[in-house]
Design an enzyme around this catalytic site. Structure first.
Site, PDB file in Angstrom:
ATOM      1  N   GLU A   8      42.994 -22.362 -80.732  1.00 53.72           N
ATOM      2  CA  GLU A   8      43.773 -21.472 -81.248  1.00 53.72           C
ATOM      3  C   GLU A   8      43.508 -21.863 -82.584  1.00 53.72           C
ATOM      4  O   GLU A   8      42.650 -21.000 -84.268  1.00 53.72           O
ATOM      5  CB  GLU A   8      44.349 -20.297 -81.239  1.00 53.72           C
ATOM      6  CG  GLU A   8      44.344 -19.897 -80.663  1.00 53.72           C
ATOM      7  CD  GLU A   8      44.704 -20.336 -78.640  1.00 53.72           C
ATOM      8  OE1 GLU A   8      44.690 -21.639 -78.879  1.00 53.72           O
ATOM      9  OE2 GLU A   8      43.939 -20.211 -78.031  1.00 53.72           O
TER      10      GLU A   8
ATOM     11  N   HIS B  85      53.564 -14.391 -73.179  1.00 54.80           N
ATOM     12  CA  HIS B  85      52.577 -13.208 -73.672  1.00 54.80           C
ATOM     13  C   HIS B  85      53.005 -11.896 -74.286  1.00 54.80           C
ATOM     14  O   HIS B  85      52.528 -11.395 -74.343  1.00 54.80           O
ATOM     15  CB  HIS B  85      51.849 -13.279 -72.537  1.00 54.80           C
ATOM     16  CG  HIS B  85      50.938 -13.737 -71.498  1.00 54.80           C
ATOM     17  ND1 HIS B  85      51.419 -14.926 -70.641  1.00 54.80           N
ATOM     18  CD2 HIS B  85      49.557 -14.059 -71.689  1.00 54.80           C
ATOM     19  CE1 HIS B  85      50.397 -15.974 -71.051  1.00 54.80           C
ATOM     20  NE2 HIS B  85      49.239 -15.536 -71.245  1.00 54.80           N
TER      21      HIS B  85
HETATM   22  C1  LIG Z   1      47.383 -21.127 -76.228  1.00 55.59           C
HETATM   23  C2  LIG Z   1      46.184 -20.270 -75.205  1.00 55.59           C
HETATM   24  N1  LIG Z   1      45.510 -19.432 -75.697  1.00 55.59           N
HETATM   25  C3  LIG Z   1      45.296 -19.154 -74.482  1.00 55.59           C
HETATM   26  C4  LIG Z   1      45.394 -18.794 -73.261  1.00 55.59           C
HETATM   27  C5  LIG Z   1      44.657 -17.555 -72.154  1.00 55.59           C
HETATM   28  N2  LIG Z   1      44.204 -18.800 -71.295  1.00 55.59           N
HETATM   29  C6  LIG Z   1      45.421 -18.985 -70.466  1.00 55.59           C
HETATM   30  S1  LIG Z   1      44.465 -19.525 -69.281  1.00 55.59           S
HETATM   31  C7  LIG Z   1      43.555 -19.783 -69.579  1.00 55.59           C
HETATM   32  C8  LIG Z   1      42.548 -20.507 -69.428  1.00 55.59           C
HETATM   33  C9  LIG Z   1      43.311 -22.305 -69.144  1.00 55.59           C
HETATM   34  O1  LIG Z   1      42.047 -23.480 -68.350  1.00 55.59           O
HETATM   35  P1  LIG Z   1      43.198 -24.266 -68.159  1.00 55.59           P
HETATM   36  O2  LIG Z   1      43.957 -25.456 -69.285  1.00 55.59           O
HETATM   37  O3  LIG Z   1      41.517 -25.236 -67.504  1.00 55.59           O
HETATM   38  O4  LIG Z   1      43.507 -24.555 -66.941  1.00 55.59           O
HETATM   39  P2  LIG Z   1      43.005 -23.709 -65.307  1.00 55.59           P
HETATM   40  O5  LIG Z   1      43.644 -21.762 -65.662  1.00 55.59           O
HETATM   41  O6  LIG Z   1      42.204 -24.138 -65.229  1.00 55.59           O
HETATM   42  O7  LIG Z   1      44.648 -24.182 -64.713  1.00 55.59           O
HETATM   43  C10 LIG Z   1      43.469 -19.194 -70.860  1.00 55.59           C
HETATM   44  C11 LIG Z   1      42.259 -19.182 -71.623  1.00 55.59           C
HETATM   45  C12 LIG Z   1      46.781 -18.881 -73.650  1.00 55.59           C
HETATM   46  N3  LIG Z   1      47.652 -18.694 -71.864  1.00 55.59           N
HETATM   47  N4  LIG Z   1      47.735 -19.361 -74.488  1.00 55.59           N
END
Ligand SMILES: Cc1ncc(C[n+]2csc(CCOP(=O)(O)OP(=O)(O)O)c2C)c(N)n1
Ligand SMILES: Cc1ncc(C[n+]2csc(CCOP(=O)(O)OP(=O)(O)O)c2C)c(N)n1
Ligand SMILES: [Mg+2]
Ligand SMILES: [Mg+2]
Lengths: 327, 344, 327, 344
Positions: free
Chosen positions: B67, B136
């Site tokens: 971000e 959230h």
């Molecule tokens: C700072 C932030 N940005 C975006 C999100 C929205 N979000 C939640 S999970 C996710 C994907 C996360 O991917 P990863 O770190 O690879 O974990 P995975 O879900 O694959 O285990 C996103 C974009 C968030 N929760 N927090």
């Protein structure tokens, strides 16, 4: 350097001199109270600055940090409005509203220095994004220190620039200290080595006092960027001759005398003067250049002196583009 | 006119703006796959309205989860010829980029004496009331109101969502848009033609004479219900939705209070230093002589948001708590005061 | 694995099973509306989770992310209070105030999962700092995804941990996608390779479905940390079998069918069951374990079902330690 | 008693706390070399009071420039047995760590149902009024007031600096301390013995009967001058310095307004959604019946801070602008209104 003309070489020396003399003058003016607040000089780091800016094209972008005068001067910004800005005059390049820490001269691609360490790195990344989206061939360079190299936003920017293959150069001015803190005590690993993990070349210019070595490294990175091959990380090892900022007095034991003497003995401006003389430039011509630059700095101060302070109401302009809703 | 949802209206505004100006691009996590529903016709990549199909990957830019880097890059892009719309998905993620918002986005134009302009929009959704827990559920617009140089919109209806977003995208200044997830599904007839709701102009949701009720974002529907309840009790409520929080339409609020002499402010943000505090202070300073009763704020308490549905539901202004406040200022009753105590 | 007893090996399988069955049940409960909000399962990633947690000592710390149930289960947290938390009951491990995204069980060293991607990494770093300052021999591990690997705070934490030689493990769960976004499209370079630039080993476990391979890598990192040699970065390549979160329906084209089939054919629990049988464990014993775990999950649900929702006033507790000034 | 400067008093509180409890450590950029003057006797490493000499590098931790990582690490350390004091030098750098402040420091205890406690102090200086331009001059405490779970102190005298900091360090909750550089040099007699100023208790700087003046941080000295001016004009001003912004001593303010019937609030933060807005809203709701005049806020305008000394000096409340507000609410004059217009 085959791509540099003899005029270019002279211009390189002139820009290094401009930085040196401008900063020397600014230092005096701070100590005498003619410049409010403080300034951070690039004295000792001129090769690192000009080697970088000279490898860029006129239309290219850059962002900088608190060690802020060298960057626009290196990029060709006229001295008068810069000096007037330091003093807080209406004719300053930012109308007196920015000051030393926030110089910006969009006419030479300078998108702004930043008082917040690391904070302007993504600005240059965004400029590189514009260049890519608009396909206008421009390159963007972000200057930051060894201290800033520990701000997370650098790695977000490197990853973004790498993923999108942006025409971008990450230029780390490693003067080996962040304020009183020696870089090696707070840096795990080697900064240049961080490039690889982010999918880009990481080049370390060990002799950052050699302006042509810096130029060569940055030029390679700029060519790569312009060719569409993506970003590079360039770390230049250098040294600041003055205290972190002018007027600041710290316990002296964080930098030792031998170290200073060693770096002073490799003054980038002296080194390059010698190099120019070796390649046949006359000492007289270089002396004349020195005099010219001093005169330029005098003229900049005179310009500033002759300029008025901004009207009170100017403080209430320029927050938004549509004035009626300001405050 | 078409019946559009709030979310659909946002998508429509983005499509219009991208069609109208090549410099408009969209940057954000998962925008390519239209995960949040504003960059596509449907949820499928192949559907006709899909933005990636329509505008290409050069203009629809799926980002890493970074971000701070993204917000700063959007600012740098805005300073050099693009007009980015940044989809930050949830408002709770804005903190990651706070330095860029405050120190670059908001300050650059000013610090550089007007050399920079910053035509960029940052959209995010306040995901409260949906049992997602404290991370959230934030409604952080008040802290951005304390930062000069940002403009802030908080549309509460599909029409406003479309019209305000067009104005935001066309503004040469940075605009933050706070959208409430609870409103995503709201539907109404919205013009298919481009239109612009000007920034800084409030909407009088309903006229009234006895008390002014300023309601923000997701509190607007609750305010409407409360006003209807009060009408049945013979009290006439004027509802004003500022729509833009910066610049705030001070005159609309002051004019209404001059007429009614009473003010309640309802918003879903935390109480201390919220938008309601600002509006209350404005009126206590500028319309003091009209005031016939204390100014009452109906807000979320100064408490983080619990996960359990049994706990969360009491955290935001409702028809009931707003109603209680309205009753209090129009003729205080013990019951109303007790109801408010519970809420704040 | 010479350091693992046959009991340990069975316990590893039991914990993987617990995660699988717990998450399967949670998924159903979300779809039926018995769990409010959503949950993110670790189904398919059990080897990566348990290989990591099992390499830690009981007193060691960890922090996690939104894919949050596996971590505490892997660390030995009892299932009842976890399930009750997911449902929002007063007996939840966080009294119903955290929910799926914010599980924490300090009794097993779980310092909290985080709904904000990347945000809990420095929390584990701080726990490692405590360990170092208090000299209590504990290790801290931060779980984060391939998506989180692009958050700047990771690199600030790695640099800090490296500079201070903290006993810390950075554990990247590379399931190759961040929501709809394939890691390779937004990641410049290789995550494990980022260790080197920050002065620490960067280990990539290519077969993250092999629990003993994960265990070995993390155990090496933990030993290193406990020996005072500083942090490590471990990247485990794995795959989630379910959608990003339960109930979410995305265009399916971001992950293709062959890819899924390939990973499904290497189910970590099946693989390890086979391994155990090869080493002489009886199928009956393993079947019994499966039944036991199912019963544990049933009991957890029953515990949750039998528990009350929290009183309204509970929402106003626990913000501060001194209650009188709350709100 | 010793004559101590504000900065010296902070150093003294830190030294006392480090002596009293081994779990207290100091983390920050350049703390080892005592660059900001609160971790040493003098500016030299060898001087007797030097913290690095005294407590060693295990407890005096010089950090990389990584605010987000540092704040988060301090939170994690606080959750696991340490009691860190984090020196963030300037308040403008807090934004870099905003996610950690809001999402971890403020929320963890609540989200985890009380399992965590967070005994950590974050100190920073508001470097305004010193011609350092927009980046260093922020006074961002209002945005943190909107975040439940943080406690906030803003001492305005050496004694309060010492006593509040001791209470902050001893608190099991996270405390942010906003110190004003303009006060660094202020001196007064301060006890050498340990003492604690409780959080949440305001200081009545001066008693009065005609108007209540709530003044915050760097505005307190200006408020005192303005009150003296008004006294000469026959108007008696009661000055209240809340000292702690969260929890706010609401009763002290309400009691005073009940007595005087008039309120002016002066603070150096930006106007919109500032602490002054909160205090005004509090009084407009809770003490409305006592109010005899509009509540006037004297704040920094909603404008970034210009560098030029000729421009900056008009940006913060002064003796003159505070005086004008006091005159306005105690018997409005055209001159006073004009003076205020200029200021806001
Ligand atoms: C700072 C932030 N940005 C975006 C999100 C929205 N979000 C939640 S999970 C996710 C994907 C996360 O991917 P990863 O770190 O690879 O974990 P995975 O879900 O694959 O285990 C996103 C974009 C968030 N929760 N927090
Ligand atoms: C975010 C942030 N943190 C801290 C500071 C205070 N500060 C200003 S300059 C500086 C040192 C910077 O070191 P480096 O990046 O190496 O640049 P140099 O001064 O050596 O050129 C520090 C800590 C700041 N301005 N911004
Ligand atoms: Mg440096
Ligand atoms: Mg992933």
């Amino acid at each position: 350097m085959t791509d540099l003309s003899s005029n270019d070489l002279l211009e390189i020396q002139r820009r290094m001199l401009r930085i040196r003399r401008f900063d020397e003058r600014a230092s005096k003016m701070v100590k005498r109270g003619h410049i409010p607040g403080t300034v951070h000089t690039s004295i000792g780091q001129e090769a690192q600055v000009v080697g970088s800016t000279f490898a860029l094209a006129d239309g290219d972008y850059m962002s900088g940090n608190h060690r802020s005068h060298g960057h626009p001067i290196g990029k060709g910004s006229p001295l008068g409005p810069l000096m007037a800005e330091l003093v807080g005059k209406a004719t300053g390049v930012c109308k007196g509203k920015g000051g030393s820490l926030h110089l910006a001269d969009f006419s030479v691609g300078s998108l702004g220095e930043s008082g917040i360490v690391g904070s302007s790195i993504p600005i240059a990344t965004g400029a590189a994004l514009s260049s890519k989206v608009l396909d206008n061939g421009k390159v963007a360079l972000a200057f930051f220190g060894d201290g800033a190299a520990n701000q997370g936003v650098l790695y977000e920017s490197m990853n973004l620039a790498g993923s999108w293959k942006l025409p971008m150069i990450f230029l780390c001015e490693n003067n080996q200290y962040a304020l009183s803190t020696p870089a090696h005590t707070v840096t795990s690993g080697v900064i240049a080595d961080r490039g690889a993990g982010f999918g880009m070349p990481g080049i370390r210019v060990e002799n950052g006092q050699d302006v042509l070595a810096v130029y060569a490294a940055v030029k390679t990175a700029a060519d790569r960027a312009r060719a569409g091959d993506g970003p590079s990380l360039v770390e230049v090892v250098t040294y600041r001759y003055n205290e972190h900022s002018e007027g600041l007095r710290l316990a002296t034991d964080y930098r030792n005398a031998e170290e200073r003497a060693d770096w002073l003995s490799r003054d980038p401006i002296v080194l390059f003067r010698n190099h120019l003389i070796e390649t046949g430039v006359s000492a007289e011509l270089l002396d004349q250049m020195e005099a010219d630059v001093l005169a330029e700095v005098d003229a900049a101060v005179a310009f500033s002196d002759a300029s008025p302070y901004p009207e009170l109401s100017v403080a209430f302009d320029d927050l938004y583009t549509d004035k009626e809703i300001s405050a | 006119m078409t019946v559009m949802s709030y979310l659909g209206a946002i998508g429509a505004a983005q499509r219009e703006a991208m069609d109208a100006d090549e410099r408009v691009i969209i940057i954000g996590e998962d925008v390519e796959a239209n995960v949040y529903g504003t960059t596509g016709g449907g949820k499928s990549r192949s559907s006709e309205g899909d933005f990636t199909q329509r505008y290409g990957k050069n203009r629809i830019r799926n980002t890493p989860i970074s971000e701070e880097g993204i917000v700063g890059a959007a600012a740098g892009a805005a300073m050099t010829g693009l007009r980015p719309i940044v989809d930050l998905s949830y408002s709770s993620f804005l903190y990651m980029a706070m330095d860029q918002f405050v120190n670059q986005v908001a300050k650059n134009r000013y610090m550089f004496g007007g050399q920079a302009s910053m035509p960029v929009v940052f959209r995010s959704a306040m995901f409260y009331g949906l049992n997602t827990g404290a991370h959230h559920s934030d409604r952080p617009y008040p802290m951005f109101m304390n930062v000069p140089g940002l403009k802030i919109i908080a549309p509460s209806s599909p029409s406003d969502a479309k019209g305000l977003l067009r104005s935001a995208i066309d503004s040469d200044d940075p605009v933050l848009s706070f959208e409430a997830c609870l409103l995503w599904g709201t539907k109404e007839e919205v013009s298919d033609e481009p239109f612009w709701v000007p920034l800084g102009v409030a909407r009088t949701v309903r006229e009234g004479t006895d008390v002014t009720l300023v309601a923000i974002s997701g509190s607007v529907p609750e305010a409407i219900l409360a006003a209807a309840d009060l009408e049945a009790e013979g009290i006439s409520v004027e509802i004003i939705d500022p729509r833009t929080l910066v610049p705030l339409d001070r005159n609309a609020i002051l004019r209404s209070v001059a007429k009614t002499g009473r003010l309640v402010v309802a918003e879903p943000a935390h109480r201390t230093c919220g938008a309601a505090a600002e509006i209350s202070a404005l009126v206590a300073e500028e319309a003091f002589d009209s005031l016939l009763a204390p100014i009452v704020r109906v807000t979320a308490p100064d408490m983080q948001i619990p996960f359990s549905p049994s706990l969360e539901k009491q955290m935001y202004p409702t028809r009931e708590t707003i109603g209680a406040a309205l009753r209090l200022v129009t003729g205080a009753t013990g019951v109303a005061r007790a109801a408010l105590k519970l809420a704040n």
